[in-house]
Design a protein around this motif. Structure first.
Motif, PDB file in Angstrom:
ATOM      1  N   ASN A   1       0.824  -1.196   0.000  1.00  0.00           N
ATOM      2  CA  ASN A   1       0.000   0.000   0.000  1.00  0.00           C
ATOM      3  C   ASN A   1       0.868   1.260   0.000  1.00  0.00           C
ATOM      4  OD1 ASN A   1      -2.311   1.532   0.334  1.00  0.00           O
ATOM      5  ND2 ASN A   1      -3.212   0.056   1.748  1.00  0.00           N
ATOM      6  N   ASN A   2       1.848   1.298   0.921  1.00  0.00           N
ATOM      7  CA  ASN A   2       2.693   2.484   1.038  1.00  0.00           C
ATOM      8  C   ASN A   2       3.620   2.613  -0.167  1.00  0.00           C
ATOM      9  OD1 ASN A   2       1.501   2.994   3.466  1.00  0.00           O
ATOM     10  ND2 ASN A   2       3.192   2.217   4.709  1.00  0.00           N
ATOM     11  N   HIS A   3       4.114   1.486  -0.645  1.00  0.00           N
ATOM     12  CA  HIS A   3       4.987   1.448  -1.820  1.00  0.00           C
ATOM     13  C   HIS A   3       4.255   2.043  -3.024  1.00  0.00           C
ATOM     14  CE1 HIS A   3       7.409  -0.512  -5.040  1.00  0.00           C
ATOM     15  NE2 HIS A   3       8.375  -0.393  -4.168  1.00  0.00           N
ATOM     16  N   HIS A   4       2.996   1.656  -3.138  1.00  0.00           N
ATOM     17  CA  HIS A   4       2.084   2.162  -4.156  1.00  0.00           C
ATOM     18  C   HIS A   4       2.039   3.696  -4.108  1.00  0.00           C
ATOM     19  CE1 HIS A   4      -2.180   1.486  -5.983  1.00  0.00           C
ATOM     20  NE2 HIS A   4      -1.626   2.546  -6.462  1.00  0.00           N
ATOM     21  N   HIS A   5       1.843   4.254  -2.899  1.00  0.00           N
ATOM     22  CA  HIS A   5       1.771   5.708  -2.742  1.00  0.00           C
ATOM     23  C   HIS A   5       3.126   6.353  -3.039  1.00  0.00           C
ATOM     24  CE1 HIS A   5      -1.926   4.742  -0.577  1.00  0.00           C
ATOM     25  NE2 HIS A   5      -2.280   5.980  -0.793  1.00  0.00           N
ATOM     26  N   LEU A   6       4.177   5.714  -2.548  1.00  0.00           N
ATOM     27  CA  LEU A   6       5.531   6.273  -2.646  1.00  0.00           C
ATOM     28  C   LEU A   6       5.923   6.446  -4.107  1.00  0.00           C
ATOM     29  CD1 LEU A   6       7.796   7.074  -0.754  1.00  0.00           C
ATOM     30  CD2 LEU A   6       8.709   4.769  -0.925  1.00  0.00           C
ATOM     31  N   LEU A   7       5.620   5.422  -4.921  1.00  0.00           N
ATOM     32  CA  LEU A   7       6.036   5.473  -6.324  1.00  0.00           C
ATOM     33  C   LEU A   7       5.058   6.267  -7.178  1.00  0.00           C
ATOM     34  CD1 LEU A   7       7.962   3.199  -5.372  1.00  0.00           C
ATOM     35  CD2 LEU A   7       7.736   2.270  -7.656  1.00  0.00           C
ATOM     36  N   HIS A   8       3.902   6.590  -6.589  1.00  0.00           N
ATOM     37  CA  HIS A   8       2.880   7.267  -7.375  1.00  0.00           C
ATOM     38  C   HIS A   8       3.398   8.594  -7.944  1.00  0.00           C
ATOM     39  CE1 HIS A   8      -1.078   7.932  -8.839  1.00  0.00           C
ATOM     40  NE2 HIS A   8      -1.151   9.097  -8.254  1.00  0.00           N
ATOM     41  N   SER A   9       4.134   9.331  -7.089  1.00  0.00           N
ATOM     42  CA  SER A   9       4.583  10.670  -7.499  1.00  0.00           C
ATOM     43  C   SER A   9       5.879  10.603  -8.309  1.00  0.00           C
ATOM     44  CB  SER A   9       4.797  11.535  -6.254  1.00  0.00           C
ATOM     45  OG  SER A   9       5.798  10.958  -5.447  1.00  0.00           O
ATOM     46  N   LEU A  10       6.468   9.409  -8.366  1.00  0.00           N
ATOM     47  CA  LEU A  10       7.765   9.238  -9.042  1.00  0.00           C
ATOM     48  C   LEU A  10       7.573   9.222 -10.547  1.00  0.00           C
ATOM     49  CD1 LEU A  10      10.797   8.582  -8.457  1.00  0.00           C
ATOM     50  CD2 LEU A  10      10.168   6.191  -8.741  1.00  0.00           C
ATOM     51  N   GLN A  11       8.486   9.873 -11.257  1.00  0.00           N
ATOM     52  CA  GLN A  11       8.381   9.818 -12.714  1.00  0.00           C
ATOM     53  C   GLN A  11       9.634   9.247 -13.364  1.00  0.00           C
ATOM     54  OE1 GLN A  11       6.955  13.743 -13.287  1.00  0.00           O
ATOM     55  NE2 GLN A  11       4.929  13.089 -13.914  1.00  0.00           N
ATOM     56  N   GLN A  12      10.795   9.595 -12.806  1.00  0.00           N
ATOM     57  CA  GLN A  12      12.053   9.119 -13.365  1.00  0.00           C
ATOM     58  C   GLN A  12      12.728   8.195 -12.359  1.00  0.00           C
ATOM     59  OE1 GLN A  12      14.252  10.264 -16.229  1.00  0.00           O
ATOM     60  NE2 GLN A  12      12.239  10.385 -17.154  1.00  0.00           N
ATOM     61  N   VAL A  13      13.153   7.030 -12.830  1.00  0.00           N
ATOM     62  CA  VAL A  13      13.804   6.073 -11.941  1.00  0.00           C
ATOM     63  C   VAL A  13      15.314   6.151 -12.153  1.00  0.00           C
ATOM     64  CG1 VAL A  13      14.036   3.646 -11.366  1.00  0.00           C
ATOM     65  CG2 VAL A  13      11.807   4.567 -12.005  1.00  0.00           C
ATOM     66  N   SER A  14      16.062   6.308 -11.064  1.00  0.00           N
ATOM     67  CA  SER A  14      17.527   6.310 -11.148  1.00  0.00           C
ATOM     68  C   SER A  14      18.055   4.954 -10.678  1.00  0.00           C
ATOM     69  CB  SER A  14      18.088   7.409 -10.255  1.00  0.00           C
ATOM     70  OG  SER A  14      17.823   7.101  -8.905  1.00  0.00           O
ATOM     71  N   GLY A  15      19.339   4.712 -10.930  1.00  0.00           N
ATOM     72  CA  GLY A  15      19.966   3.469 -10.460  1.00  0.00           C
ATOM     73  C   GLY A  15      19.876   3.355  -8.943  1.00  0.00           C
TER      74      GLY A  15
END
Lengths: 197, 197, 197, 197
Positions: A58-72
C-alpha cells in the motif's frame, strides 16, 4: 527510464512473498478438526505478516505514485527493501513453529526494523531525485509513523528478553497505527505541531 | 509485435526466481538463536544470488528499454537467459547446504557463465535487429564488463580446485563491478583506451 | 472488456509454472559432483518442459495479439489451457524421479495432448469471436503444426508400451517442429499443397 | 490513484494461488500408473479449487472494470479477499490428503464462506465509492448468485455432519451456477422478479 517495470517487478515479488508464506502451513495428515490447533500460531503469524506486507505494498504504491524518473539508486534502494521483505516467509514460519518464542520474536522484529530502514532509504532516494519541495517531501514531511515504527521495533526486540507477548503487542500496535486511515491522525498531529496557527 | 508481454513475462520469472530462493531456508525446529547459525552459509549465498538476479533484472530493464520490435529470435534468446537464471535457486541451495564446498562453488560459476553467455546472445540478437549504429550498440560498444565477467567466471571455476574462497572472492568482485554506477568506470576506461585523444 | 488482464494473468501463471518446475530439483546433500548425476533425468525433463512452456507462451502471445474483445468463453478457454499446463511441474517431476519410465512418459504425453486440445479450443473461441475471415483465421488457416502435434502425442503415448525412448524422440521432435521458424516450413507446405499454381 | 497496480497485484496473487496448489501433488516415487490413484482426491480438489479461483479472477476482473479511483478502503477490502483466497492451497491439500473427510470438507466451506463475504464487502466498498446509481450497482442490483452462494456454503458446512458428499455436491453446484453464462439466468430472474411488467 520509466517506473512501469519497477512497479511490475515489485508487485510480482510482493505478491509472491504474501502468497508463499501460506505454503509453510502444511496440511495436517489427520482429518480431525483438532489437527488444526497446532497450526494456530502459524496462522496468526501468517495473518500478521500478511497485513504487514499489505501495508508495505500500500505504502509502496503511494511512494512510487509521485515518481516519474527512476535512477539506479532508486532501483537498488527498492531491491534492498524487497530483500528484507523476502525474509518475512522465513521468520513467519520460524515463529509459527515455535509458538511465539523469544528468539524468533526478536528476529521477526529485527527483519521488521531492517525493512523499515530500507523503506526510509527508498523514501530518501526518491525525495533526493524529486527535490525537497516536491509533493512527496511535503506529504511525508512530518512522517510521524515512519519515525515511530523503527523505535517501537527496537523496544519490541528488547522486550523479548522480558516476555515475548510485549513484543507481539507492539507489532500488532504498529500494524494498527498504519491501518488506521491517515487523514485523522495527520490532522491531529498537524494541529499538535502547529499550536499557534 | 510489442515488447510489453516480453517484459511482463521476464519480470514475472525474475520476481519468482528471486523470491523462491528464500524457500530453501527452512525455519529451524529449535527456538534457539544458535539454530540460525547453520543457516548462515545459505543466507550468504541467498544474499549474493539476490544481488546477481537484481543486477540481471536491472540490466535486462536497460537492454529492452531501447527495443521496440520483438522478433522470434529475441523471444527465444530471452527464454534461454531465463532458463539459466532459473537454475540459481538450485545452485544457491546446494552451496548453502554444503557450506561453500568446491564442487557446488564450481557449478555456481558454471551457471553464472552460461547466464552471462545467454545475456550476451540476447544483446547480440537485439543489436542485430536494431542495427550496429543503434543507441544500444553505441551504449554497450566497449562492453568492458560484459567481456570481463565471463573471463572471471572461468578463472573462478578453475580456482575452486585450489580453494573455493578464491572463487567466492571473484563472484563478489564481479557483483561489485556491476553494482558500481557505470558512468565513472566507463569514463575511466574510455580515457584509458583512447590515450592519444 | 480489454485483454490486458487476460494477458497479465496468463503471463503470471506461465511464469510461475516455468519457474516452480525447478523447485522439484532438490539440492543434493553431498557436495560431490557425482551427486548431480541422479538429477540428470530431472534436469533433462525440466529442460524439455521449459522449452514446451516457452513455446506455449510464445504462441499464446501471438494468438492474443490480434484479439481485441474478450468474451466469457475466451476467458474460460484460456483458464482451461492454463489448467493443463499447470500439471507440467507434476508430470515433469514424476518423469525425473523415475528416469523416463513408461507410465510417467505416457502420462506426460497425455497432459501434452490435453494442453494441445485446450490450445485448439482457445484458438477456435478466438476465431469464433473475430470471424473466419479475420487475420488470425487466415494466419492459422492451414495450421499444419496444430493438427500434427496431437496426432504425434497419441502415437507417442501408444509407443510407450513398446519403448519409452520412442515417445521421448517424438516429444523432442514436436518441440523442434515448433521451434523452427514458421516461414520456411509454411512456404514449403504451401507449395506442396498447391502444386499446380 | 489509478487501479493499474491493484489489478497487477491481484493478478499476481491469484496466479500464484492457482498455480502453487499443484505443488501439493507430490510426484509418486513409483513409476507405476496405480501410484497415481491415491492422488485422485487431491487432483479432484485441485480441479474444483482451480475452477473457483478462476471464477473469482473472472468476477474480480468485471468488478474492477468499472472502477476508476481506488480508495484506501477498496485496497484493504481487496487484500482481505486475497487473504481468504490464499488459504485455498492449504484447505485443498488438506482435503486431498484426507479423501474428502468431514472436517476438511467443513473447513473448505468455511474458507469459501469467508471469501464470499470478503467479495461482498469489496463490492460494497466499490459501490460506496461510485454511488448507488452507478453501472456496477445496476449490474449487480439483484445479485442473486452473490446472495445464494454464502447461504449454500452454510448449508454445506452443516451437511458435513451428515455426509461430506452432500457438501461436495453443493460446492460443485455453486461452481456450476457461476460458470453458466450470466445472460440467460439473469434474464430468467429478471422476468421472475418483475412479473407484472
Amino acid at each position: 527510464m520509466g517506473k512501469g517495470r519497477l512497479e511490475a517487478f515489485s508487485d510480482g515479488v510482493l505478491a509472491i512473498i504474501i502468497t508463499i508464506m501460506v505454503l509453510e502451513m502444511k496440511a495436517p495428515h489427520s482429518a480431525d478438526l483438532n489437527a488444526l490447533r497446532p497450526l494456530l500460531p502459524l496462522f496468526l503469524s501468517y495473518l500478521l505478516s500478511f497485513v504487514y506486507i499489505g501495508i508495505y505494498w500500500n505504502n509502496h504504491h503511494h511512494l512510487l505514485h509521485s515518481l516519474q524518473q527512476v535512477s539506479g539508486g532508486i532501483l537498488w534502494a527498492n531491491l534492498h527493501l524487497l530483500f528484507w521483505l523476502s525474509l518475512f516467509p522465513f521468520v513467519t514460519a520460524w515463529i509459527g513453529e515455535n509458538h511465539f518464542a523469544a528468539a524468533p520474536t526478536a528476529v521477526y522484529g529485527l527483519v521488521q526494523l531492517f525493512a523499515a530502514i530500507a523503506y526510509w532509504i527508498l523514501q530518501r532516494a526518491i525525495i533526493a531525485r524529486q527535490g525537497t519541495d516536491s509533493l512527496l517531501a511535503a506529504a511525508i514531511g512530518k512522517d510521524f509513523k515512519g519515525k515511530l515504527s523503527p523505535a517501537l521495533y527496537v523496544i519490541a526486540i528488547a522486550a523479548t528478553s522480558i516476555a515475548p507477548w510485549i513484543a507481539w503487542a507492539i507489532y500488532v500496535a504498529v500494524a494498527l497505527i498504519w491501518l488506521i486511515p491517515d487523514r485523522r491522525i495527520e490532522r491531529a498531529l498537524a494541529e499538535r505541531s502547529k499550536p499557534d496557527q
